[in-house]
Scaffold this active site. Structure first.
Site, PDB file in Angstrom:
ATOM      1  N   LYS A 212       0.826  -1.210   0.000  1.00  0.00           N
ATOM      2  CA  LYS A 212       0.000   0.000   0.000  1.00  0.00           C
ATOM      3  C   LYS A 212       0.863   1.264   0.000  1.00  0.00           C
ATOM      4  O   LYS A 212       0.619   2.191  -0.760  1.00  0.00           O
ATOM      5  CB  LYS A 212      -0.938  -0.017   1.212  1.00  0.00           C
ATOM      6  CG  LYS A 212      -1.918  -1.183   1.210  1.00  0.00           C
ATOM      7  CD  LYS A 212      -2.850  -1.140   2.394  1.00  0.00           C
ATOM      8  CE  LYS A 212      -2.157  -1.461   3.695  1.00  0.00           C
ATOM      9  NZ  LYS A 212      -1.595  -2.829   3.736  1.00  0.00           N
ATOM     10  N   GLU A 428       4.115 -38.168   8.992  1.00  0.00           N
ATOM     11  CA  GLU A 428       4.151 -37.372   7.757  1.00  0.00           C
ATOM     12  C   GLU A 428       3.699 -38.197   6.547  1.00  0.00           C
ATOM     13  O   GLU A 428       2.995 -37.685   5.675  1.00  0.00           O
ATOM     14  CB  GLU A 428       5.568 -36.812   7.533  1.00  0.00           C
ATOM     15  CG  GLU A 428       6.055 -35.863   8.614  1.00  0.00           C
ATOM     16  CD  GLU A 428       5.101 -34.687   8.836  1.00  0.00           C
ATOM     17  OE1 GLU A 428       4.395 -34.285   7.902  1.00  0.00           O
ATOM     18  OE2 GLU A 428       5.060 -34.169   9.975  1.00  0.00           O
TER      19      GLU A 428
END
Length: 611
Positions: A212, A428
């Protein structure tokens, strides 16, 4: 002109105070320090000192005698009553070391000037400087008090920002909206001829790190006009009324330098909604009122454009957002796939790169990353290349930097037992196997059991092949199933569960609750909104908007969704138990495997396993 006048007034006041203090000093203090200290004594002491040859100077007056004694290298002045002693002068004359004609105590003119005027003046200046520094720290700067109401805006004249739209990537819609402002600042007559008025203010809204402030600087750079930059917090001071005075001064400077751009960063600091309650922040509200008045008062045709940025647009006062003030809202959202690739290229412009760099794969792996995070990834890759004694960045550097930003650095000194390594590996592979066996899950990109500084003992990375903006109910259920896959593998192989699934549980619960309360994906509540989100650009704070009875039903529904996904994950792993063991063993050996290696083993390709 007003500033010069105020400075002259302050200087004149300071000079008058100094003169008064010097006069008082010379009238009261100097007479007491202009003479040496004299101790009264008796005449016999005087005669004794003469006999011992300690007297050096004598001053005979009408009623007293002053004499200087030098004993043991120390000079002292005494005074005694004068007695009728005819032989005194003769005794003094015989002692050639005694000077009884010179004066003892008077100071020279130079000494009087130095002690009476110069030293006090220097002391006053030093004290004034010390008080200025102390009050400056405690009250926001005495300089601010001496120049009351002066804004602290940084002024960049004639595109000294050094930024243009070429330096901004991934915000094409925002740039397009701001190009009109640039065109107006270049050609105001074109708009004046048709009778059009450019919006006085444009509000840039979006998450932190989306550029911004960079967009505002780029507008000033493109328009080649003065750029005033100030933060909203700089208006808020200890003294009521100072913030409003700073707003007046800022707009006064802007009108003098028109056409120009005024950029107020983090405007929510002064632009929050006024609640009207007693004991509120009077200083902030006065500053906001003054800002509203100034925006109404200046002529938009002059070319003064107000840009502001905030992460919390919902907290702004409605009066600030009405037409005629900040009536144009420009979103600076998180970049999409093409935007992320463009941002990576912009930040890598000055980085020495290998020839086969694939920014698109990095962009795919960083879904949801802001421009600032992508810039950090490129910088981390460059730092890694230097650590490895290379003069250019490779694809491996970029891949590793993505993991550093997501999960932190590798914990090389972490000591994990073999038993725990096995549990982590099965955990995992449980995630990856459930993901691979569901059609609505993203492909597995990488699996590792190397601990990271973020606290993760391992992770499974999934990367979508294309950008997605919607999520179906089936995809949501698949995600929750993948999240429960790690715990399911632990239960299946080790018949226990560990704390390693804590982050998975948190994510699964959050997604399941969103399905029920916000997405309307529940069989019990249908399309009923049960939760509101505030601060959407700052992580989003959720709060239930229902009764306690309904909240209890929501908990039950969320629990059912997670149980269903958990059951599905256990079923998939049970049916593929052999592959679970094979993949976990391979991961224990390698510690890190790619998605391609994982799929080759899963699809029974022995050449990949051997490799």
């Amino acid at each position: 002109m007003e500033e010069n006048k105020n400075n002259k007034q302050h200087f004149a006041g300071f000079a008058i105070v100094c003169i008064i203090l010097l006069l008082v000093f010379n009238a009261v203090v100097m007479p007491n320090i202009s003479t040496k200290p004299i101790k009264e004594t008796n005449y016999s002491f005087f005669l004794k000192q003469i006999e011992e040859n300690n007297v050096r100077q004598v001053q005979i007056e009408s009623d007293k005698i002053k004499f200087e004694v030098n004993a043991d290298g120390e000079k002292k002045t005494y005074s005694t009553v004068r007695i009728d002693d005819p032989g005194l002068v003769e005794r003094l004359h015989k002692n050639k070391d005694i000077d009884f004609t010179g004066k003892i105590v008077e100071q020279s003119l130079l000494q009087q000037i130095v002690i009476g005027w110069i030293l006090p003046f220097v002391f006053i200046i030093l004290m004034f400087s010390l008080v200025t520094k102390i009050l400056g720290k405690r009250m926001g700067g005495l300089g601010n008090a001496m120049s009351f109401g002066k804004s602290n805006a940084k002024i960049y004249v004639k595109a000294q920002t050094g930024k243009t739209f070429e330096d901004v990537a991934g915000q094409d819609e925002a740039k397009e909206a701001l190009e009109e402002i640039v065109d107006f600042l270049h050609n105001p007559r074109k708009y004046a001829e048709i009778g059009a008025n450019l919006p006085k203010g444009a509000l840039l809204v979006g998450p932190p790190g989306t550029g911004k402030t960079l967009l505002a600087k780029a507008v000033a750079g493109e328009a080649n006009v003065p750029f005033f930059s100030i933060s909203g917090s700089e208006f808020v001071e200890m003294f009521v009324g100072m913030g409003a005075a700073k707003v007046r001064d800022l707009f006064s400077q802007a009108n003098q330098k028109a056409p120009c751009i005024v950029f107020i960063d983090e405007i929510d600091t002064i632009g929050k909604k006024r609640d009207g309650q007693l004991g509120g922040n009077d200083e902030r509200e006065q500053t906001l009122n003054q800002l509203l008045t100034e925006m109404d008062g200046f002529d938009g045709k002059k070319g003064v454009v107000i840009l502001a940025a905030t992460n919390r647009p919902e907290s702004l006062d409605p009066a600030l957002l009405r037409p005629g003030r900040f009536d144009r809202r420009i979103p600076a959202e998180l970049p999409d796939l093409a935007g992320r690739e463009a941002i990576l290229k912009v930040h890598a412009k000055n980085i020495k790169l290998d020839e086969d760099i694939d920014f698109k794969s990095i962009a795919r792996a960083t879904a949801g990353a802001s421009g600032a995070e992508l810039a950090n990834i490129v910088n981390e890759a460059a730092l890694r290349a230097v650590r490895n004694d290379r003069t250019f960045v490779t694809q491996t550097d970029l891949d590793e930097s993505v993991e550093v930003v997501i999960a932190g650095y590798q914990r090389k000194n972490a000591v994990i037992s073999q038993k725990e390594k096995e549990i982590i590996a099965y955990h995992e592979i449980g995630h990856a196997l459930v993901a691979a066996k569901q059609k609505d899950s993203a492909p597995v990109h990488k699996i590792t059991i190397i601990p990271r500084t973020s606290g993760a003992l391992g992770y499974t990375m999934q990367v979508d092949e294309e950008e997605k903006f919607l999520m179906s109910k089936e995809e949501a259920m698949s995600r929750i199933a993948v999240l429960t896959g790690g715990r399911s593998a632990e239960e299946l192989v080790f018949t226990t569960c560990t704390s390693g699934a804590s982050n998975d549980i948190e994510k699964a619960t959050k997604l399941a609750r969103a399905m029920v309360t916000r997405y309307g994906m529940s069989n019990s509540f249908d399309m009923m909104a049960l939760e509101t989100i505030t601060n959407q650009y700052l992580g989003g704070d959720a709060s239930l908007a229902c009764s306690a009875e309904t909240a209890s039903k929501i908990d039950d529904e969320v629990n059912n969704i997670i149980k269903t996904a958990h059951t599905e994950a256990s079923r998939i792993l049970t049916e593929n138990i052999e592959k679970l063991h094979e993949l976990a063993k391979y991961l224990l050996e390698k510690e890190t495997i790619t998605g391609e290696e994982f799929m080759n083993i899963l699809n029974n390709e022995p050449q990949a396993i051997a490799a």
